[in-house]
Design a protein around this motif. Sequence first.
Motif, PDB file in Angstrom:
ATOM      1  N   ALA A  31      -6.395   7.089  -6.717  1.00  0.00           N
ATOM      2  CA  ALA A  31      -5.524   5.917  -6.868  1.00  0.00           C
ATOM      3  C   ALA A  31      -6.321   4.690  -6.465  1.00  0.00           C
ATOM      4  O   ALA A  31      -7.342   4.787  -5.791  1.00  0.00           O
ATOM      5  N   ASN A  33      -5.426   0.941  -4.805  1.00  0.00           N
ATOM      6  CA  ASN A  33      -4.436   0.011  -4.265  1.00  0.00           C
ATOM      7  C   ASN A  33      -5.126  -1.232  -3.729  1.00  0.00           C
ATOM      8  O   ASN A  33      -6.104  -1.130  -3.004  1.00  0.00           O
ATOM      9  N   ILE A  34      -4.579  -2.369  -4.098  1.00  0.00           N
ATOM     10  CA  ILE A  34      -5.101  -3.627  -3.559  1.00  0.00           C
ATOM     11  C   ILE A  34      -4.033  -4.228  -2.674  1.00  0.00           C
ATOM     12  O   ILE A  34      -2.905  -4.448  -3.114  1.00  0.00           O
ATOM     13  N   VAL A  35      -4.359  -4.479  -1.413  1.00  0.00           N
ATOM     14  CA  VAL A  35      -3.377  -5.078  -0.503  1.00  0.00           C
ATOM     15  C   VAL A  35      -3.905  -6.419   0.003  1.00  0.00           C
ATOM     16  O   VAL A  35      -5.093  -6.711  -0.076  1.00  0.00           O
ATOM     17  N   ARG A  43      -4.181  -8.065  -9.530  1.00  0.00           N
ATOM     18  CA  ARG A  43      -3.787  -6.727  -9.959  1.00  0.00           C
ATOM     19  C   ARG A  43      -4.444  -6.374 -11.292  1.00  0.00           C
ATOM     20  O   ARG A  43      -4.876  -5.252 -11.515  1.00  0.00           O
ATOM     21  N   LYS A  46      -7.935  -4.749 -11.334  1.00  0.00           N
ATOM     22  CA  LYS A  46      -8.151  -3.291 -11.285  1.00  0.00           C
ATOM     23  C   LYS A  46      -8.689  -2.761 -12.610  1.00  0.00           C
ATOM     24  O   LYS A  46      -9.651  -1.998 -12.652  1.00  0.00           O
ATOM     25  N   ARG A  64      -8.958   8.201  -3.324  1.00  0.00           N
ATOM     26  CA  ARG A  64      -7.947   7.195  -3.016  1.00  0.00           C
ATOM     27  C   ARG A  64      -8.660   5.929  -2.543  1.00  0.00           C
ATOM     28  O   ARG A  64      -9.242   5.905  -1.463  1.00  0.00           O
ATOM     29  N   THR A  66      -8.630   2.085  -1.337  1.00  0.00           N
ATOM     30  CA  THR A  66      -7.797   1.004  -0.804  1.00  0.00           C
ATOM     31  C   THR A  66      -8.656  -0.245  -0.661  1.00  0.00           C
ATOM     32  O   THR A  66      -9.744  -0.185  -0.079  1.00  0.00           O
ATOM     33  N   ASN A  68      -8.576  -4.174   0.658  1.00  0.00           N
ATOM     34  CA  ASN A  68      -7.837  -5.141   1.462  1.00  0.00           C
ATOM     35  C   ASN A  68      -8.495  -6.510   1.344  1.00  0.00           C
ATOM     36  O   ASN A  68      -9.691  -6.653   1.589  1.00  0.00           O
TER      37      ASN A  68
END
Length: 505
Positions: A31, A33-35, A43, A46, A64, A66, A68
Amino acid sequence: MSLAVLYCRARSGIDAPLVTIEVHLANGLPALNIVGLPELAVRESKDRVRGALLNSQFEFPARRITINLAPADLPKEGARFDLPIALGILAASGQIPTTALTASEFVGELALSGELRPIAGALPVALAAAAANRPLVLPAANANEAALVGGARIYAAATLLEICGHLTGQAPLPPYRASINARGVAAPPQPDLAEVRGQQHAKRALEIAAAGNHSLLLSGPPGSGKSMLASRLPGLLPQLSEREALESASVRSISNLGFNAASWRRRPFRAPHHTASGVALAGGGSSPRPGEISLAHNGVLFLDELPEFDRRALEVLREPLERGEITISRAGRQALFPARFQLIAAMNPCPCGHLGDGEQQSCRCTPEQVARYRNRISGPLLDRIDMHVEVPRLAPAALAVAGANGGDDSARVRTRVQRCRELQHQRSGTLNSCLQGEQLRRFCQLGAPEERLLLSAMERLGLSARAFHRIQRLARTIADLDGREAISCADLGEAIGYRQLDRRR
Ligand SMILES: Nc1ncnc2c1ncn2[C@@H]1O[C@H](COP(=O)(O)OP(=O)(O)O)[C@@H](O)[C@H]1O
Ligand SMILES: [Mg+2]
Ligand SMILES: [Zn+2]
């Protein structure tokens, strides 16, 4: 190592605050994910990053991921984070080294092919990176702009692969050197004042306006030369300093216009059409962009056909005219843009344009129509314009005479203006139009006869307190142009003469 850290920069007004990008790979279902409060564009990043990695023959880690972006409360927009995100994924997955990544800063948008696309606002990023003493790696198409910054260390590349070759040491990029040194570019020539025939009164007003940074309204029939005069104001002002030029170029860099290498040394001259909206003038949008008043920063804002502008659109001028900057608030976000411009406006004397234009055509407007037309300019705005000047139409004979009768050329006037501005800076640290409160009392002191003259003019013409101070500042500039310390009755008389539109109200 499954963690990588890189530096990038966001956009906030004309600043470029630091953003730290952390990329972490963990085991688990694949996966990404951008936080850190990313917006739509981040977004979308990606998909671009995935495409760029695969098309550059890298592996997209099936883990996975991530990402930040910190600080979280800083709004982030645009595709400028693509490049550091892609490099972070490569480093965290061991495809390029993680060491020394934080020694540089990275910005750039990626195409699916792995090519680098230019970003908006590269100049503010380069200024900030140079101030932080870190080299900046960015798309080749932004390199010329970034290289304007003195002391900047720029590495430019056309593709993601080139940057990876640089970071692995297999094919180090040379420090970018501008092919033509854009920093050395001279300001392109401006239209010259000597091309304007006659109109000595208006030219005198233009020189005073330039010397003290006073705002000016030209009123006259169509074809009398108002636009011609206004477009010559930037050429009467001193050359931009490097700092001023970089500031103005930064505004352009983040605007929809983009940076312009050929003219970044020239004083801005912006002439928005009278149908321009408040947002077009002041700036705005969901991720705020600068408007015309900020594009005119350190230069001239020309509002032709002033009464035709939407009154509410013009209201936005009031704050920047006093403070030299504008705050734009949109949906809880604020952006501060510089907007220190010199205002010059033009109008016809009446709706048909021929009032007072004796010989050729006569005006058929009723007094009510004339009054309504003038009242379209709000009182508070008119109050903030230092000088009102009539520009009569020249007789055809005066225009047709062969040979020069244009008076001093722009270079000669500019020399006087420059001398006068230096005097003002030595005395008060600012230009006369900016004198406030205590400074105004100290530097624009009037003798007894001068004060009597001004008070009686106030009464006779029904001038506001604001106009009173404007006349004082203007008289200060008129005396300064003549190199006199004391303000005389003649200086005041000339200054009062530039308040014609007050008189008629
Ligand atoms: N004083 C002048 N000297 C030389 N040319 C002039 C002068 N006044 C007007 N013109 C000519 O008339 C044209 C129209 O002038 P412009 O500045 O557009 O007028 P306005 O803005 O007042 O309608 C100019 O392009 C110029 O060719
Ligand atoms: Mg015009
Ligand atoms: Zn008329």
